[in-house]
Design a protein around this motif. Sequence first.
Motif, mmCIF file in Angstrom:
data_model
loop_
_atom_site.group_PDB
_atom_site.id
_atom_site.type_symbol
_atom_site.label_atom_id
_atom_site.label_comp_id
_atom_site.label_asym_id
_atom_site.label_seq_id
_atom_site.Cartn_x
_atom_site.Cartn_y
_atom_site.Cartn_z
ATOM 1 N N UNK A 1 6.297 17.025 -31.321
ATOM 2 C CA UNK A 1 6.341 18.439 -31.703
ATOM 3 C C UNK A 1 6.501 18.656 -33.213
ATOM 4 N N UNK A 2 5.991 17.733 -34.003
ATOM 5 C CA UNK A 2 6.051 17.865 -35.451
ATOM 6 C C UNK A 2 5.154 19.012 -35.918
ATOM 7 N N UNK A 3 4.138 19.333 -35.121
ATOM 8 C CA UNK A 3 3.242 20.428 -35.481
ATOM 9 C C UNK A 3 3.968 21.767 -35.575
ATOM 10 N N UNK A 4 5.130 21.896 -34.942
ATOM 11 C CA UNK A 4 5.907 23.137 -35.036
ATOM 12 C C UNK A 4 6.200 23.490 -36.494
ATOM 13 N N UNK A 5 6.533 22.499 -37.294
ATOM 14 C CA UNK A 5 6.797 22.732 -38.715
ATOM 15 C C UNK A 5 5.559 23.217 -39.441
ATOM 16 N N UNK A 6 4.420 22.650 -39.106
ATOM 17 C CA UNK A 6 3.162 23.081 -39.714
ATOM 18 C C UNK A 6 2.848 24.522 -39.299
ATOM 19 N N UNK A 7 3.081 24.844 -38.029
ATOM 20 C CA UNK A 7 2.863 26.219 -37.569
ATOM 21 C C UNK A 7 3.725 27.183 -38.382
ATOM 22 N N UNK A 8 4.991 26.810 -38.608
ATOM 23 C CA UNK A 8 5.895 27.683 -39.375
ATOM 24 C C UNK A 8 5.427 27.866 -40.809
ATOM 25 N N UNK A 9 4.895 26.817 -41.394
ATOM 26 C CA UNK A 9 4.377 26.926 -42.760
ATOM 27 C C UNK A 9 3.212 27.923 -42.789
ATOM 28 N N UNK A 10 2.305 27.803 -41.847
ATOM 29 C CA UNK A 10 1.145 28.690 -41.799
ATOM 30 C C UNK A 10 1.564 30.128 -41.492
ATOM 31 N N UNK A 11 2.570 30.300 -40.652
ATOM 32 C CA UNK A 11 3.036 31.641 -40.309
ATOM 33 C C UNK A 11 3.782 32.324 -41.447
ATOM 34 N N UNK A 12 4.274 31.550 -42.406
ATOM 35 C CA UNK A 12 5.023 32.151 -43.510
ATOM 36 C C UNK A 12 4.065 32.810 -44.494
ATOM 37 N N UNK A 13 4.550 33.831 -45.154
ATOM 38 C CA UNK A 13 3.719 34.564 -46.113
ATOM 39 C C UNK A 13 3.563 33.837 -47.433
ATOM 40 N N UNK A 14 4.411 32.865 -47.706
ATOM 41 C CA UNK A 14 4.372 32.198 -49.003
ATOM 42 C C UNK A 14 3.639 30.858 -48.969
ATOM 43 N N UNK B 1 2.190 0.962 -38.954
ATOM 44 C CA UNK B 1 2.081 1.504 -37.606
ATOM 45 C C UNK B 1 3.451 1.771 -37.008
ATOM 46 N N UNK B 2 4.410 0.858 -37.240
ATOM 47 C CA UNK B 2 5.732 1.040 -36.663
ATOM 48 C C UNK B 2 6.561 2.088 -37.369
ATOM 49 N N UNK B 3 6.144 2.483 -38.563
ATOM 50 C CA UNK B 3 6.901 3.470 -39.326
ATOM 51 C C UNK B 3 6.744 4.884 -38.815
ATOM 52 N N UNK B 4 5.638 5.187 -38.202
ATOM 53 C CA UNK B 4 5.384 6.548 -37.731
ATOM 54 C C UNK B 4 6.428 6.997 -36.713
ATOM 55 N N UNK B 5 6.732 6.220 -35.662
ATOM 56 C CA UNK B 5 7.762 6.679 -34.714
ATOM 57 C C UNK B 5 9.122 6.904 -35.380
ATOM 58 N N UNK B 6 9.477 6.072 -36.359
ATOM 59 C CA UNK B 6 10.752 6.240 -37.050
ATOM 60 C C UNK B 6 10.764 7.525 -37.873
ATOM 61 N N UNK B 7 9.652 7.821 -38.539
ATOM 62 C CA UNK B 7 9.553 9.061 -39.300
ATOM 63 C C UNK B 7 9.623 10.280 -38.382
ATOM 64 N N UNK B 8 8.965 10.189 -37.236
ATOM 65 C CA UNK B 8 9.023 11.280 -36.262
ATOM 66 C C UNK B 8 10.466 11.511 -35.824
ATOM 67 N N UNK B 9 11.186 10.428 -35.573
ATOM 68 C CA UNK B 9 12.593 10.531 -35.165
ATOM 69 C C UNK B 9 13.433 11.216 -36.248
ATOM 70 N N UNK B 10 13.201 10.879 -37.503
ATOM 71 C CA UNK B 10 13.924 11.497 -38.618
ATOM 72 C C UNK B 10 13.685 13.004 -38.692
ATOM 73 N N UNK B 11 12.484 13.427 -38.334
ATOM 74 C CA UNK B 11 12.154 14.841 -38.426
ATOM 75 C C UNK B 11 12.957 15.693 -37.450
ATOM 76 N N UNK B 12 13.560 15.082 -36.473
ATOM 77 C CA UNK B 12 14.382 15.831 -35.522
ATOM 78 C C UNK B 12 15.796 16.069 -36.035
#
Length: 135
Positions: free
Chosen positions: A41-54, A1-12
Amino acid sequence: AGGIPKLVELLHSSDDVRVKGSQSLLVIAADDHIQKVIDAKVHDGLFRIILSDDQVKSLPKCSVLLRKIFEVDNPPIQQAIDANLVPRLVQILNTREDETVETNLAFVCISLALGANEDNIESLMRDTGLLPLLV
């Protein structure tokens, strides 16, 4: 449970890390942590993946993750609209034959239509081709 906030922080740390790590984080995030992931706002990366043609290879997993994001009480509707995600979802829905992908993306489109505000609902339905898919 405590790992999720740390992973989110790394994604920035960088845009590249955010895009590549978004899927992994969303997969491991339990339902009670999805809102924290959205708030970061981690979903931004997922949006970019979906928006890409590959992204064809990762589309089944992405569709599941996207649906997971839109099942929460406060999904990132305006962010998805601002990212121009709806026309891409409509395009995928018009060309894919994978029933699971179609079901997940249709759920997201319905969530977007239901959650759109008065200022953008008309253009969202008319300009993106979403209305014929939902009827």
